[in-house]
Enzyme design. Structure first.
Site, mmCIF file in Angstrom:
data_model
loop_
_atom_site.group_PDB
_atom_site.id
_atom_site.type_symbol
_atom_site.label_atom_id
_atom_site.label_comp_id
_atom_site.label_asym_id
_atom_site.label_seq_id
_atom_site.Cartn_x
_atom_site.Cartn_y
_atom_site.Cartn_z
ATOM 1 N N LYS A 11 0.826 -1.216 0.000
ATOM 2 C CA LYS A 11 0.000 0.000 0.000
ATOM 3 C C LYS A 11 0.866 1.273 0.000
ATOM 4 O O LYS A 11 2.070 1.225 0.299
ATOM 5 C CB LYS A 11 -0.931 -0.032 1.221
ATOM 6 C CG LYS A 11 -1.953 -1.190 1.160
ATOM 7 C CD LYS A 11 -2.954 -1.104 2.310
ATOM 8 C CE LYS A 11 -3.971 -2.234 2.248
ATOM 9 N NZ LYS A 11 -5.006 -2.108 3.298
ATOM 10 N N TYR A 51 -12.134 -1.853 -3.925
ATOM 11 C CA TYR A 51 -12.669 -2.046 -2.577
ATOM 12 C C TYR A 51 -14.188 -1.922 -2.537
ATOM 13 O O TYR A 51 -14.760 -1.535 -1.502
ATOM 14 C CB TYR A 51 -12.042 -1.031 -1.612
ATOM 15 C CG TYR A 51 -10.717 -1.467 -0.995
ATOM 16 C CD1 TYR A 51 -10.611 -2.662 -0.270
ATOM 17 C CD2 TYR A 51 -9.577 -0.679 -1.091
ATOM 18 C CE1 TYR A 51 -9.412 -3.052 0.325
ATOM 19 C CE2 TYR A 51 -8.362 -1.063 -0.504
ATOM 20 C CZ TYR A 51 -8.297 -2.254 0.203
ATOM 21 O OH TYR A 51 -7.120 -2.631 0.808
ATOM 22 N N ASN A 114 -2.105 0.402 6.665
ATOM 23 C CA ASN A 114 -1.596 -0.845 7.240
ATOM 24 C C ASN A 114 -0.734 -1.683 6.293
ATOM 25 O O ASN A 114 -0.671 -2.901 6.393
ATOM 26 C CB ASN A 114 -2.743 -1.662 7.842
ATOM 27 C CG ASN A 114 -3.785 -2.031 6.809
ATOM 28 O OD1 ASN A 114 -3.627 -1.762 5.636
ATOM 29 N ND2 ASN A 114 -4.854 -2.677 7.257
ATOM 30 N N HIS A 117 -2.168 -5.416 1.574
ATOM 31 C CA HIS A 117 -3.471 -6.054 1.354
ATOM 32 C C HIS A 117 -3.252 -7.517 1.001
ATOM 33 O O HIS A 117 -2.280 -7.851 0.320
ATOM 34 C CB HIS A 117 -4.220 -5.379 0.202
ATOM 35 C CG HIS A 117 -5.326 -6.227 -0.355
ATOM 36 N ND1 HIS A 117 -6.559 -6.312 0.249
ATOM 37 C CD2 HIS A 117 -5.367 -7.084 -1.410
ATOM 38 C CE1 HIS A 117 -7.311 -7.168 -0.445
ATOM 39 N NE2 HIS A 117 -6.602 -7.647 -1.454
ATOM 40 N N GLU A 128 -9.662 -10.052 -7.764
ATOM 41 C CA GLU A 128 -8.606 -9.060 -7.570
ATOM 42 C C GLU A 128 -7.444 -9.269 -8.555
ATOM 43 O O GLU A 128 -6.907 -8.295 -9.094
ATOM 44 C CB GLU A 128 -8.124 -9.107 -6.116
ATOM 45 C CG GLU A 128 -9.216 -8.595 -5.167
ATOM 46 C CD GLU A 128 -8.919 -8.818 -3.691
ATOM 47 O OE1 GLU A 128 -7.868 -9.413 -3.358
ATOM 48 O OE2 GLU A 128 -9.744 -8.387 -2.862
HETATM 49 P P1 ATP Z 1 -7.223 -5.764 3.206
HETATM 50 O O1 ATP Z 1 -8.577 -6.063 2.576
HETATM 51 O O2 ATP Z 1 -6.651 -4.432 2.763
HETATM 52 O O3 ATP Z 1 -6.280 -6.888 3.060
HETATM 53 P P2 ATP Z 1 -8.251 -6.552 5.770
HETATM 54 O O4 ATP Z 1 -8.903 -7.664 4.996
HETATM 55 O O5 ATP Z 1 -7.361 -6.895 6.904
HETATM 56 O O6 ATP Z 1 -7.428 -5.611 4.783
HETATM 57 P P3 ATP Z 1 -10.766 -5.147 5.639
HETATM 58 O O7 ATP Z 1 -11.794 -5.274 6.696
HETATM 59 O O8 ATP Z 1 -10.965 -5.874 4.344
HETATM 60 O O9 ATP Z 1 -9.361 -5.547 6.287
HETATM 61 O O10 ATP Z 1 -10.561 -3.610 5.367
HETATM 62 C C1 ATP Z 1 -9.934 -3.156 4.173
HETATM 63 C C2 ATP Z 1 -9.002 -2.030 4.508
HETATM 64 O O11 ATP Z 1 -9.778 -0.927 4.938
HETATM 65 C C3 ATP Z 1 -8.045 -2.298 5.677
HETATM 66 O O12 ATP Z 1 -6.893 -2.994 5.318
HETATM 67 C C4 ATP Z 1 -7.727 -0.895 6.103
HETATM 68 O O13 ATP Z 1 -6.775 -0.282 5.212
HETATM 69 C C5 ATP Z 1 -9.067 -0.199 5.942
HETATM 70 N N1 ATP Z 1 -9.856 -0.262 7.173
HETATM 71 C C6 ATP Z 1 -10.489 -1.331 7.705
HETATM 72 N N2 ATP Z 1 -11.126 -1.022 8.843
HETATM 73 C C7 ATP Z 1 -10.923 0.301 9.015
HETATM 74 C C8 ATP Z 1 -11.319 1.252 9.998
HETATM 75 N N3 ATP Z 1 -12.077 0.890 11.035
HETATM 76 N N4 ATP Z 1 -10.904 2.523 9.865
HETATM 77 C C9 ATP Z 1 -10.143 2.915 8.815
HETATM 78 N N5 ATP Z 1 -9.728 2.070 7.838
HETATM 79 C C10 ATP Z 1 -10.106 0.795 7.943
HETATM 80 MG MG MG Z 2 -10.038 -7.350 3.255
#
Ligand code: ATP
Ligand code: MG
Length: 139
Positions: A11, A51, A114, A117, A128
């Site tokens: 990211k 997303y 974070n 992904h 994806e």
């Molecule tokens: P990713 O899909 O990016 O691998 P993930 O599966 O761990 O991450 P998801 O729940 O799919 O988490 O959320 C997608 C992304 O949205 C997260 O990686 C983070 O960047 C962002 N995100 C998730 N929860 C929050 C939140 N509460 N506040 C801000 N950003 C968030």
């Molecule tokens: Mg996710």
């Protein structure tokens, strides 16, 4: 389990901080084979398309602004149990909850920024990979 493909993004936060090489090294060390890789810049609408499952979440606008705030590296990866193993290597979404030794524990700054992904299931991995790569690019 036979070989499986997953999709990953380094990211914009990790790119800006200069962690891309270290993250690629972690992915390599964990035994993933790179099937396709490219560096690119997502537009806001391309980030929204990626997303779309989160379109109704309160963080959607902020997340897609962040994901289009700088370059990323997109990766199609392959190994046995790739989807679950990448999620384990990444650690929890919120780095405060991520286990020691995981990529997010080492490199993530916040729950949004974070670092990495990873696909969460076979159907999302297929969507994806297809969102970023043409069939001829998967080798
Ligand atoms: P990713 O899909 O990016 O691998 P993930 O599966 O761990 O991450 P998801 O729940 O799919 O988490 O959320 C997608 C992304 O949205 C997260 O990686 C983070 O960047 C962002 N995100 C998730 N929860 C929050 C939140 N509460 N506040 C801000 N950003 C968030
Ligand atoms: Mg996710």
């Amino acid at each position: 389990m036979s070989s499986q493909r997953t999709f990953s993004i380094i990211k914009p936060d990790a790119m800006r901080k200069g962690h891309a090489g270290a993250i690629l090294a972690e992915i390599d060390k964990a035994g993933f084979r790179i099937v396709a890789i490219k560096k690119l810049f997502l537009s806001k609408s391309q980030a929204e398309g990626f997303y779309y499952v989160h379109a109704h979440r309160p963080f959607f606008d902020s997340l897609t602004t962040f994901m289009s705030s700088g370059t990323i590296i997109a990766l199609a990866l392959e190994k046995e149990n790739a989807i679950a193993d990448l999620r384990k290597l990444m650690g929890a979404t919120n780095p405060a909850n991520a286990e020691e030794g995981t990529i997010r524990k080492k490199f993530a700054g916040s729950i949004e920024e974070n670092a990495i992904h990873g696909s969460d299931a076979e159907d999302t991995a297929a969507f994806e990979i297809g969102y970023f790569f043409a069939g001829l690019e998967l080798v």
